[in-house]
Design a protein around this motif. Structure first.
Motif, PDB file in Angstrom:
ATOM      1  N   TYR A   1      -1.989  -5.599 -10.398  1.00  0.00           N
ATOM      2  CA  TYR A   1      -0.766  -6.411  -8.668  1.00  0.00           C
ATOM      3  C   TYR A   1       0.232  -4.277  -8.554  1.00  0.00           C
ATOM      4  CZ  TYR A   1       2.538  -8.390  -6.360  1.00  0.00           C
ATOM      5  OH  TYR A   1       2.999  -8.726  -5.291  1.00  0.00           O
ATOM      6  N   PRO A   2       0.320  -3.701  -9.872  1.00  0.00           N
ATOM      7  CA  PRO A   2       0.843  -3.002  -9.445  1.00  0.00           C
ATOM      8  C   PRO A   2       0.861  -2.044  -8.509  1.00  0.00           C
ATOM      9  CG  PRO A   2       1.981  -2.617 -11.205  1.00  0.00           C
ATOM     10  CD  PRO A   2       0.834  -4.226 -10.923  1.00  0.00           C
ATOM     11  N   MET A   3      -1.226  -1.071  -9.014  1.00  0.00           N
ATOM     12  CA  MET A   3      -2.057  -0.463  -8.205  1.00  0.00           C
ATOM     13  C   MET A   3      -1.630  -0.868  -7.045  1.00  0.00           C
ATOM     14  SD  MET A   3      -4.865   0.662 -11.153  1.00  0.00           S
ATOM     15  CE  MET A   3      -5.403  -0.550 -10.989  1.00  0.00           C
ATOM     16  N   TYR A   4      -2.136  -2.742  -6.599  1.00  0.00           N
ATOM     17  CA  TYR A   4      -2.093  -2.878  -5.217  1.00  0.00           C
ATOM     18  C   TYR A   4      -0.798  -2.912  -4.627  1.00  0.00           C
ATOM     19  CZ  TYR A   4      -3.794  -6.783  -1.647  1.00  0.00           C
ATOM     20  OH  TYR A   4      -4.554  -6.591  -0.547  1.00  0.00           O
ATOM     21  N   ILE A   5       0.230  -2.416  -5.222  1.00  0.00           N
ATOM     22  CA  ILE A   5       1.368  -1.997  -4.498  1.00  0.00           C
ATOM     23  C   ILE A   5       1.423  -1.391  -3.662  1.00  0.00           C
ATOM     24  CG2 ILE A   5       3.650  -2.664  -4.670  1.00  0.00           C
ATOM     25  CD1 ILE A   5       2.392  -5.767  -3.470  1.00  0.00           C
ATOM     26  N   ASN A   6       0.948  -0.275  -4.772  1.00  0.00           N
ATOM     27  CA  ASN A   6       0.833   0.944  -4.761  1.00  0.00           C
ATOM     28  C   ASN A   6      -0.015   1.268  -3.392  1.00  0.00           C
ATOM     29  OD1 ASN A   6       3.107   1.677  -6.072  1.00  0.00           O
ATOM     30  ND2 ASN A   6       1.795   1.920  -7.715  1.00  0.00           N
ATOM     31  N   ASP A   7      -0.978   1.187  -3.278  1.00  0.00           N
ATOM     32  CA  ASP A   7      -1.715   1.604  -2.381  1.00  0.00           C
ATOM     33  C   ASP A   7      -1.575   0.956  -1.160  1.00  0.00           C
ATOM     34  OD1 ASP A   7      -4.147   2.213  -4.060  1.00  0.00           O
ATOM     35  OD2 ASP A   7      -4.822   0.205  -4.100  1.00  0.00           O
TER      36      ASP A   7
ATOM     37  N   ASN B   1       1.563   3.767  -0.451  1.00  0.00           N
ATOM     38  CA  ASN B   1       1.285   4.789   0.096  1.00  0.00           C
ATOM     39  C   ASN B   1       0.892   4.550   1.396  1.00  0.00           C
ATOM     40  OD1 ASN B   1       1.101   6.285  -2.238  1.00  0.00           O
ATOM     41  ND2 ASN B   1      -0.761   5.311  -3.123  1.00  0.00           N
ATOM     42  N   ILE B   2       0.244   3.486   2.333  1.00  0.00           N
ATOM     43  CA  ILE B   2      -0.070   3.719   3.941  1.00  0.00           C
ATOM     44  C   ILE B   2       1.657   3.278   3.964  1.00  0.00           C
ATOM     45  CG2 ILE B   2      -1.041   2.339   5.250  1.00  0.00           C
ATOM     46  CD1 ILE B   2      -3.458   1.824   3.095  1.00  0.00           C
ATOM     47  N   TYR B   3       1.780   1.992   3.844  1.00  0.00           N
ATOM     48  CA  TYR B   3       3.033   2.005   5.013  1.00  0.00           C
ATOM     49  C   TYR B   3       4.837   2.716   4.863  1.00  0.00           C
ATOM     50  CZ  TYR B   3      -0.521  -0.863   6.518  1.00  0.00           C
ATOM     51  OH  TYR B   3      -1.699  -1.419   7.082  1.00  0.00           O
ATOM     52  N   GLY B   4       4.683   3.099   3.571  1.00  0.00           N
ATOM     53  CA  GLY B   4       6.393   3.654   2.899  1.00  0.00           C
ATOM     54  C   GLY B   4       7.076   2.375   1.982  1.00  0.00           C
ATOM     55  N   ASP B   5       7.621   2.502   2.374  1.00  0.00           N
ATOM     56  CA  ASP B   5       8.856   0.997   1.339  1.00  0.00           C
ATOM     57  C   ASP B   5      10.572   0.864   2.398  1.00  0.00           C
ATOM     58  OD1 ASP B   5      10.517   2.879   0.900  1.00  0.00           O
ATOM     59  OD2 ASP B   5      10.238   3.121  -1.216  1.00  0.00           O
ATOM     60  N   THR B   6      10.083   0.639   3.504  1.00  0.00           N
ATOM     61  CA  THR B   6      11.170   0.507   4.304  1.00  0.00           C
ATOM     62  C   THR B   6      10.474  -0.547   5.931  1.00  0.00           C
ATOM     63  OG1 THR B   6      11.902   2.557   4.413  1.00  0.00           O
ATOM     64  CG2 THR B   6      12.906   1.534   6.672  1.00  0.00           C
ATOM     65  N   CYS B   7      11.262  -1.775   5.371  1.00  0.00           N
ATOM     66  CA  CYS B   7      10.473  -2.833   6.057  1.00  0.00           C
ATOM     67  C   CYS B   7      11.115  -2.711   7.361  1.00  0.00           C
ATOM     68  CB  CYS B   7      11.411  -3.833   5.360  1.00  0.00           C
ATOM     69  SG  CYS B   7      11.124  -6.303   6.415  1.00  0.00           S
ATOM     70  N   THR B   8      10.232  -2.432   8.497  1.00  0.00           N
ATOM     71  CA  THR B   8      10.577  -2.619   9.783  1.00  0.00           C
ATOM     72  C   THR B   8       9.544  -3.878  10.483  1.00  0.00           C
ATOM     73  OG1 THR B   8       8.995  -1.002  10.523  1.00  0.00           O
ATOM     74  CG2 THR B   8      10.800  -0.220   9.507  1.00  0.00           C
ATOM     75  N   LEU B   9      10.267  -4.094  11.694  1.00  0.00           N
ATOM     76  CA  LEU B   9       8.652  -5.488  11.735  1.00  0.00           C
ATOM     77  C   LEU B   9       7.155  -4.954  12.356  1.00  0.00           C
ATOM     78  CD1 LEU B   9       8.972  -8.583  13.255  1.00  0.00           C
ATOM     79  CD2 LEU B   9       9.597  -7.548  15.526  1.00  0.00           C
TER      80      LEU B   9
ATOM     81  N   VAL C   1       0.882  -5.016   7.114  1.00  0.00           N
ATOM     82  CA  VAL C   1       1.073  -5.807   6.262  1.00  0.00           C
ATOM     83  C   VAL C   1      -0.004  -6.833   6.132  1.00  0.00           C
ATOM     84  CG1 VAL C   1       1.275  -5.944   4.342  1.00  0.00           C
ATOM     85  CG2 VAL C   1       2.377  -3.775   5.260  1.00  0.00           C
ATOM     86  N   ALA C   2       0.642  -7.960   7.008  1.00  0.00           N
ATOM     87  CA  ALA C   2       0.028  -8.984   6.627  1.00  0.00           C
ATOM     88  C   ALA C   2      -1.117  -9.180   8.418  1.00  0.00           C
ATOM     89  CB  ALA C   2       1.458 -10.288   8.348  1.00  0.00           C
ATOM     90  N   VAL C   3      -1.259  -8.261   8.762  1.00  0.00           N
ATOM     91  CA  VAL C   3      -2.721  -8.029   8.927  1.00  0.00           C
ATOM     92  C   VAL C   3      -3.665  -7.400   8.936  1.00  0.00           C
ATOM     93  CG1 VAL C   3      -3.600  -6.853  11.202  1.00  0.00           C
ATOM     94  CG2 VAL C   3      -1.655  -8.343  12.423  1.00  0.00           C
ATOM     95  N   VAL C   4      -3.640  -6.462   8.487  1.00  0.00           N
ATOM     96  CA  VAL C   4      -4.271  -6.162   7.017  1.00  0.00           C
ATOM     97  C   VAL C   4      -4.935  -7.142   5.606  1.00  0.00           C
ATOM     98  CG1 VAL C   4      -4.886  -4.300   5.215  1.00  0.00           C
ATOM     99  CG2 VAL C   4      -3.612  -3.483   7.759  1.00  0.00           C
ATOM    100  N   TYR C   5      -4.203  -7.895   5.337  1.00  0.00           N
ATOM    101  CA  TYR C   5      -3.957  -8.292   4.447  1.00  0.00           C
ATOM    102  C   TYR C   5      -4.781  -9.523   5.245  1.00  0.00           C
ATOM    103  CZ  TYR C   5      -3.380 -11.837   0.546  1.00  0.00           C
ATOM    104  OH  TYR C   5      -3.171 -12.352  -1.035  1.00  0.00           O
TER     105      TYR C   5
ATOM    106  N   LYS D   1       5.188 -12.316  -0.545  1.00  0.00           N
ATOM    107  CA  LYS D   1       5.569 -11.740  -1.922  1.00  0.00           C
ATOM    108  C   LYS D   1       4.843 -10.387  -1.240  1.00  0.00           C
ATOM    109  CE  LYS D   1       5.799 -10.693  -6.353  1.00  0.00           C
ATOM    110  NZ  LYS D   1       7.221 -10.555  -6.953  1.00  0.00           N
ATOM    111  N   LEU D   2       3.479 -10.062  -0.904  1.00  0.00           N
ATOM    112  CA  LEU D   2       4.208  -8.744   0.232  1.00  0.00           C
ATOM    113  C   LEU D   2       4.305  -7.981   0.361  1.00  0.00           C
ATOM    114  CD1 LEU D   2       0.717  -6.891  -0.761  1.00  0.00           C
ATOM    115  CD2 LEU D   2       0.077  -7.665   1.038  1.00  0.00           C
TER     116      LEU D   2
END
Length: 153
Positions: free
Chosen positions: A28-34, A37-45, A51-55, A107-108
């Protein structure tokens, strides 16, 4: 003989829980870090929607299919049914109904972008979806059904 069968069954259940915990702790931590690495860690719309579309692209919907869910545990205590969901396992499983998808996306988005999320379900209707709160407004992220093109406030 019955005692031995119960003991073996109990041992298998404990082994399942331990192996699930180990998988989550490692993967799980590796999945989150992936994602970070792509989207950063700031929540924007925009980032949350991406992220939801890719998931969703890797999620296999099983609505109407008898799908065992070892990531959900039901307990009945004093006649009341309680549900415990291993949310991290929901994310990694990438399979299930709209409810499973909603739990996983919520959760993601919490863990990757730090978004405030919730899962909405309807009494009497068989549907659930995630919502994301940004600047005091809740946005519907029902990619699987009602809002497949963009989030709706």
């Amino acid at each position: 003989m019955i005692y031995m069968g119960v003991l073996i069954l109990f041992t298998l259940i404990i082994a399942l829980f331990i192996s699930t915990a180990l998988i989550v702790e490692l993967r799980y931590p590796m999945y989150i870090n992936d994602f970070k690495n792509i989207y950063g860690d700031t929540c924007t719309l925009e980032k949350a929607w991406d992220v939801a579309v890719v998931y969703k692209q890797s999620f296999y919907f099983t609505y109407g299919v008898p799908d065992p869910k070892p990531r959900q545990v039901y307990l009945i205590f004093d006649g009341i049914k309680y549900l415990y969901v291993y949310k991290e396992v929901e994310v990694l499983a990438k399979t299930g109904s709209c409810e499973d998808f909603a739990i996983a996306v919520a959760k993601l988005l919490e863990d990757v972008l730090g978004c405030e999320t919730r899962v909405i379900g309807f009494v009497g209707l068989d549907h659930a979806f995630p919502e994301v709160r940004l600047n005091g407004t809740w946005y519907v992220f029902d990619i699987s059904f009602t809002t497949p093109l963009k989030p709706v406030p």
